[in-house]
Write a protein that holds these residues in place. Structure first.
Motif, PDB file in Angstrom:
ATOM      1  N   ASP A 103       0.812  -1.218   0.000  1.00  0.00           N
ATOM      2  CA  ASP A 103       0.000   0.000   0.000  1.00  0.00           C
ATOM      3  C   ASP A 103       0.843   1.265   0.000  1.00  0.00           C
ATOM      4  N   ARG A 106       1.947   3.695  -4.697  1.00  0.00           N
ATOM      5  CA  ARG A 106       0.682   4.142  -5.289  1.00  0.00           C
ATOM      6  C   ARG A 106       0.803   4.463  -6.779  1.00  0.00           C
ATOM      7  N   LYS A 113      -2.489  -0.484 -10.257  1.00  0.00           N
ATOM      8  CA  LYS A 113      -1.903   0.796  -9.888  1.00  0.00           C
ATOM      9  C   LYS A 113      -1.293   1.418 -11.153  1.00  0.00           C
ATOM     10  N   SER A 161      -0.450  11.238  -5.326  1.00  0.00           N
ATOM     11  CA  SER A 161      -0.955  12.109  -4.263  1.00  0.00           C
ATOM     12  C   SER A 161      -2.477  12.090  -4.165  1.00  0.00           C
ATOM     13  N   TYR A 162      -3.144  11.499  -5.159  1.00  0.00           N
ATOM     14  CA  TYR A 162      -4.604  11.464  -5.170  1.00  0.00           C
ATOM     15  C   TYR A 162      -5.121  10.231  -4.418  1.00  0.00           C
ATOM     16  N   PRO A 163      -6.381  10.216  -4.027  1.00  0.00           N
ATOM     17  CA  PRO A 163      -6.939   9.058  -3.312  1.00  0.00           C
ATOM     18  C   PRO A 163      -6.769   7.766  -4.108  1.00  0.00           C
ATOM     19  N   THR A 164      -6.202   6.761  -3.478  1.00  0.00           N
ATOM     20  CA  THR A 164      -5.791   5.531  -4.154  1.00  0.00           C
ATOM     21  C   THR A 164      -6.947   4.805  -4.828  1.00  0.00           C
ATOM     22  N   ALA A 165      -8.066   4.673  -4.131  1.00  0.00           N
ATOM     23  CA  ALA A 165      -9.179   3.910  -4.693  1.00  0.00           C
ATOM     24  C   ALA A 165      -9.703   4.555  -5.973  1.00  0.00           C
ATOM     25  N   ALA A 166      -9.751   5.879  -5.994  1.00  0.00           N
ATOM     26  CA  ALA A 166     -10.228   6.577  -7.181  1.00  0.00           C
ATOM     27  C   ALA A 166      -9.256   6.397  -8.346  1.00  0.00           C
ATOM     28  N   GLN A 175      -7.029   3.875  -8.833  1.00  0.00           N
ATOM     29  CA  GLN A 175      -7.042   2.503  -9.343  1.00  0.00           C
ATOM     30  C   GLN A 175      -8.339   2.186 -10.080  1.00  0.00           C
TER      31      GLN A 175
END
Length: 279
Positions: A46, A49, A96, A200-205, A207
């Motif tokens: 995790d 990213r 990713k 730097s952006y939210p990971t879930a968004a 991916q």
């Protein structure tokens, strides 16, 4: 180890470097295994990213499979053992974002990696070409991968012209294979800057977006790839004939120069055994 992996804990970006510069970063069986392993390991990490993949030495990003690799093949025209089929991130279920940074040559099996990157950044001296037909081999997996990134006519020309012609970084940018062209030696730095922004952006968004974009071309790619094994098995010359063509061209290069040409949108020049045009 033929692969060098560096991580920046602060930015969440990993840099994966093919580290066989003496072999122009050609992929042998050990390197293929290392690539598959690193992509699969990133799925569980995790802290990573976004990823940049490149080649060491500046002369080549990757020149495909190492000519010294011996891969016995089954006799059936419907199956083939391809040691490069799983060297890319998507083949290893990694969603990713991956950015390819190209310095120097990218040819043949390099397209397994380029085809599974989100986008490609290249320095002004980078060149792209597909040597398969020159040596009596079918370009199937590579051409199909590039058909997802380039206009049909450009893929066909590059695949059919073999070693006689190289696509310049400028032309690659014009046709959409490359998203940014940097000064010489600047591709990795530019790719790392882009990767840092994405990481730097939210990971879930991020991916989810990678997966959504990939799904837009996934069905057509999967159907095309299903035809590749028997096209290769039926169309390839026997290995000994391929080797003879390779030896013959190597002798010609050493005597008369490279013999390839390179074309870009700006015109043509001359040089080498067969002329040197820019595309």
């Amino acid at each position: 180890m033929a692969l060098r992996t560096e991580r920046d804990e602060g930015t969440g970006v990993a840099l994966v470097t093919l580290d066989r510069p003496d072999r122009l970063n050609a992929v042998d069986l050990a390197t293929a295994d290392e690539l598959a392993a690193v992509w699969r390991a990133f799925r569980f990490d995790d802290g990573v990213r976004a990823v940049v993949v490149t080649g060491a030495g500046g002369r080549a990003f990757c020149t495909g499979i190492d000519r010294g690799v011996d891969v016995p093949q089954p006799s059936s025209p419907y199956t083939i053992d391809d040691p490069l089929i799983a060297i890319g991130p998507k083949a290893n279920d990694l969603w990713k974002p991956v950015i390819a940074a190209v310095e120097g040559m990218a040819c043949g099996g390099a397209f397994y990696l380029l085809g599974e990157a989100e986008f490609v950044i290249a320095s002004e001296g980078a060149t792209f070409f597909d040597p398969h037909t020159t040596y009596g081999m079918v370009s199937a997996y590579e051409a199909i991968s590039m058909a997802q990134r380039m206009p049909f006519g450009e893929v066909a020309r590059m695949s059919l012209m073999g070693t006689a012609e190289r696509v310049s970084a400028r032309r690659a940018y014009e046709i959409g294979l490359v998203s940014e062209v940097t000064e010489a030696g600047g591709a990795v730095a530019a790719a790392l800057r882009a990767a840092e922004v994405i990481a730097s952006y939210p990971t879930a968004a991020v991916q989810g977006t990678v997966r959504a974009v990939w799904s837009a071309k996934e069905a057509a790619r999967a159907r095309a790839m299903a035809h590749a094994p028997h096209l290769i098995a039926l169309g390839n010359l026997p290995p000994e004939q391929q080797a003879e063509l390779f030896r013959g061209r190597s002798r010609g290069r050493s005597q008369d120069g490279d013999g390839s040409s390179s074309r870009d949108g700006g015109g043509s020049g001359s040089g080498g055994r067969g002329g040197f045009r820019t595309r």
